[in-house]
Design an enzyme around this catalytic site. Structure first.
Site, PDB file in Angstrom:
ATOM      1  N   LYS A   1      41.870  40.729  53.971  1.00 59.13           N
ATOM      2  CA  LYS A   1      41.734  39.733  52.908  1.00 59.13           C
ATOM      3  C   LYS A   1      43.127  39.365  52.400  1.00 59.13           C
ATOM      4  O   LYS A   1      44.011  40.222  52.314  1.00 59.13           O
ATOM      5  CB  LYS A   1      40.875  40.274  51.747  1.00 59.13           C
ATOM      6  CG  LYS A   1      40.763  39.290  50.570  1.00 59.13           C
ATOM      7  CD  LYS A   1      39.652  39.657  49.611  1.00 59.13           C
ATOM      8  CE  LYS A   1      39.997  40.731  48.599  1.00 59.13           C
ATOM      9  NZ  LYS A   1      41.149  40.406  47.723  1.00 59.13           N
TER      10      LYS A   1
ATOM     11  N   ASP B   1      43.502  46.050  47.022  1.00 54.71           N
ATOM     12  CA  ASP B   1      44.805  46.500  46.528  1.00 54.71           C
ATOM     13  C   ASP B   1      44.700  46.872  45.045  1.00 54.71           C
ATOM     14  O   ASP B   1      45.671  47.324  44.437  1.00 54.71           O
ATOM     15  CB  ASP B   1      45.912  45.464  46.789  1.00 54.71           C
ATOM     16  CG  ASP B   1      45.621  44.118  46.164  1.00 54.71           C
ATOM     17  OD1 ASP B   1      44.553  43.952  45.548  1.00 54.71           O
ATOM     18  OD2 ASP B   1      46.475  43.212  46.288  1.00 54.71           O
ATOM     19  N   SER B   2      43.480  46.742  44.469  1.00 58.08           N
ATOM     20  CA  SER B   2      43.227  47.307  43.137  1.00 58.08           C
ATOM     21  C   SER B   2      43.399  48.828  43.174  1.00 58.08           C
ATOM     22  O   SER B   2      43.455  49.470  42.121  1.00 58.08           O
ATOM     23  CB  SER B   2      41.818  46.934  42.646  1.00 58.08           C
ATOM     24  OG  SER B   2      40.853  47.213  43.638  1.00 58.08           O
TER      25      SER B   2
ATOM     26  N   GLU C   1      37.564  34.568  42.179  1.00 60.75           N
ATOM     27  CA  GLU C   1      37.667  35.505  41.056  1.00 60.75           C
ATOM     28  C   GLU C   1      37.884  34.771  39.744  1.00 60.75           C
ATOM     29  O   GLU C   1      38.787  33.933  39.624  1.00 60.75           O
ATOM     30  CB  GLU C   1      38.826  36.486  41.322  1.00 60.75           C
ATOM     31  CG  GLU C   1      38.990  37.501  40.193  1.00 60.75           C
ATOM     32  CD  GLU C   1      39.846  38.710  40.562  1.00 60.75           C
ATOM     33  OE1 GLU C   1      40.214  38.873  41.744  1.00 60.75           O
ATOM     34  OE2 GLU C   1      40.135  39.510  39.639  1.00 60.75           O
TER      35      GLU C   1
ATOM     36  N   GLU D   1      45.307  36.658  49.510  1.00 61.42           N
ATOM     37  CA  GLU D   1      45.207  35.818  48.309  1.00 61.42           C
ATOM     38  C   GLU D   1      46.002  34.528  48.481  1.00 61.42           C
ATOM     39  O   GLU D   1      47.163  34.557  48.874  1.00 61.42           O
ATOM     40  CB  GLU D   1      45.747  36.577  47.089  1.00 61.42           C
ATOM     41  CG  GLU D   1      44.932  37.819  46.761  1.00 61.42           C
ATOM     42  CD  GLU D   1      45.426  38.537  45.516  1.00 61.42           C
ATOM     43  OE1 GLU D   1      46.330  38.037  44.811  1.00 61.42           O
ATOM     44  OE2 GLU D   1      44.898  39.637  45.245  1.00 61.42           O
TER      45      GLU D   1
ATOM     46  N   ASP E   1      42.621  44.677  51.998  1.00 66.47           N
ATOM     47  CA  ASP E   1      43.577  43.733  51.411  1.00 66.47           C
ATOM     48  C   ASP E   1      44.948  43.862  52.063  1.00 66.47           C
ATOM     49  O   ASP E   1      45.473  44.978  52.217  1.00 66.47           O
ATOM     50  CB  ASP E   1      43.769  44.046  49.914  1.00 66.47           C
ATOM     51  CG  ASP E   1      42.901  43.165  49.036  1.00 66.47           C
ATOM     52  OD1 ASP E   1      42.536  42.054  49.458  1.00 66.47           O
ATOM     53  OD2 ASP E   1      42.585  43.613  47.916  1.00 66.47           O
TER      54      ASP E   1
HETATM   55  O1  KIV Z   1      41.592  44.397  45.032  1.00 65.80           O
HETATM   56  C1  KIV Z   1      40.435  44.160  44.665  1.00 65.80           C
HETATM   57  O2  KIV Z   1      39.704  45.034  44.180  1.00 65.80           O
HETATM   58  C2  KIV Z   1      39.938  42.798  44.793  1.00 65.80           C
HETATM   59  C3  KIV Z   1      38.611  42.471  44.183  1.00 65.80           C
HETATM   60  C4  KIV Z   1      38.742  42.374  42.708  1.00 65.80           C
HETATM   61  C5  KIV Z   1      38.002  41.250  44.769  1.00 65.80           C
HETATM   62  O3  KIV Z   1      40.588  41.961  45.353  1.00 65.80           O
END
Ligand code: KIV
Length: 271
Positions: free
Chosen positions: A120, A51-52, A189, A122, A90
């Site tokens: 994934k 989600d980056s 992280e 969090e 994510d």
């Molecule tokens: O969204 C992302 O890029 C991440 C990584 C930093 C692990 O969760």
């Protein structure tokens, strides 16, 4: 040539084997077809549609605004490009916290509409009900602890997490809960290297670090940061393998110059 480079498709089982055989797992983010194809050709083990994308692709200042539809768009572009790497997507902010039935629907959409291999999420004990419900539908889940960017407004800062004993103990406990629930891996992280090593040595599942030192089972970085496409973000843990921002700007400047000076197109570049 590593032991696992001849594997034609990386699965969660392969990652487990890599941990057992002590081969480090290399993971990078990708959000589009062209980049994902290059990463897969290079032999990356895992691609994270992170989600980056909210920061890197859309220019937001946090990961919070990206939507499930947008994640599915990025993920399906990546998946069309990839044949070997495991592709993890994510679950974006607001699509799994506090409502495990809604969480399952979000994960199902990612698996069905994008064709992801895994999702994934969090958080630790706070999201365990959602994690369990998603796992019960046969969807592999990777956890994410430490500096979890979707909680940035709670943290109020991007400093290293779990430096205090209470937060460190909670993180160790959360990692154990995620493993017991059935997660196939956990990302840690921006936490102290010693703590990450402790988690990794206790865990049977692979632990992937970003700013968590060398004592884990694999590493992940944001592609645009490690290639030097983004330049504003420079945490200590980031190693830059290129300075593509400079190369791209110089190429575009050359193109502009060639167009203005009538050098482009030349005789051979026309019909
Ligand atoms: O969204 C992302 O890029 C991440 C990584 C930093 C692990 O969760």
């Amino acid at each position: 040539m590593t032991k696992f480079s001849s594997v034609t498709k990386v699965t969660t089982h392969v990652l487990q084997e890599m941990k057992l055989k002590d081969e480090k797992i290399a993971m990078l983010t990708a959000y589009d077809f062209s980049m994902a194809r290059l990463l897969d050709r290079a032999g990356i083990d895992v691609i994270l549609v992170g989600d980056s994308a909210s920061n890197v692709m859309a220019g937001h200042t946090s990961t919070l605004p990206i939507t499930l539809d947008q994640m599915i768009y990025h993920a399906s572009s990546v998946i069309r490009a990839v044949s070997r790497a495991l592709v993890i997507v994510d679950l974006p902010f607001g699509t799994y916290q506090g409502d495990s039935r809604g969480a399952l629907q979000s994960a199902i959409r990612i698996m069905k509409e994008a064709g992801a291999d895994a999702v994934k999420m969090e958080g630790g004990v706070e999201i365990i009900e959602s994690v369990e419900r998603i796992l019960s539908a046969g969807i592999p889940v990777m956890g994410h602890l430490g500096l979890t960017p979707q909680s940035i407004h709670k943290f109020g800062t991007y400093v290293v997490r779990a430096t205090e004993e209470a937060e460190a103990r909670k993180l160790v406990d959360d990692a154990k809960k995620l493993e017991e629930a059935g997660c196939f891996s956990v990302v840690l992280e921006k936490i102290p290297a010693k703590l990450a090593t402790e988690v990794s040595s206790k865990a049977r599942i692979p632990i992937i670090g970003i700013g968590a030192g060398p004592g884990v089972d694999g590493q992940v970085l944001v592609l645009h940061d490690m290639l030097g496409i983004t330049t504003e973000f420079s945490p200590r843990f980031l190693r830059r393998y290129n300075n593509l921002s400079e190369e791209i700007i110089n190429s575009v400047k050359s193109y502009i110059g060639d167009v203005k000076s009538l050098d482009f197109p030349n005789e051979r570049e026309q019909y």
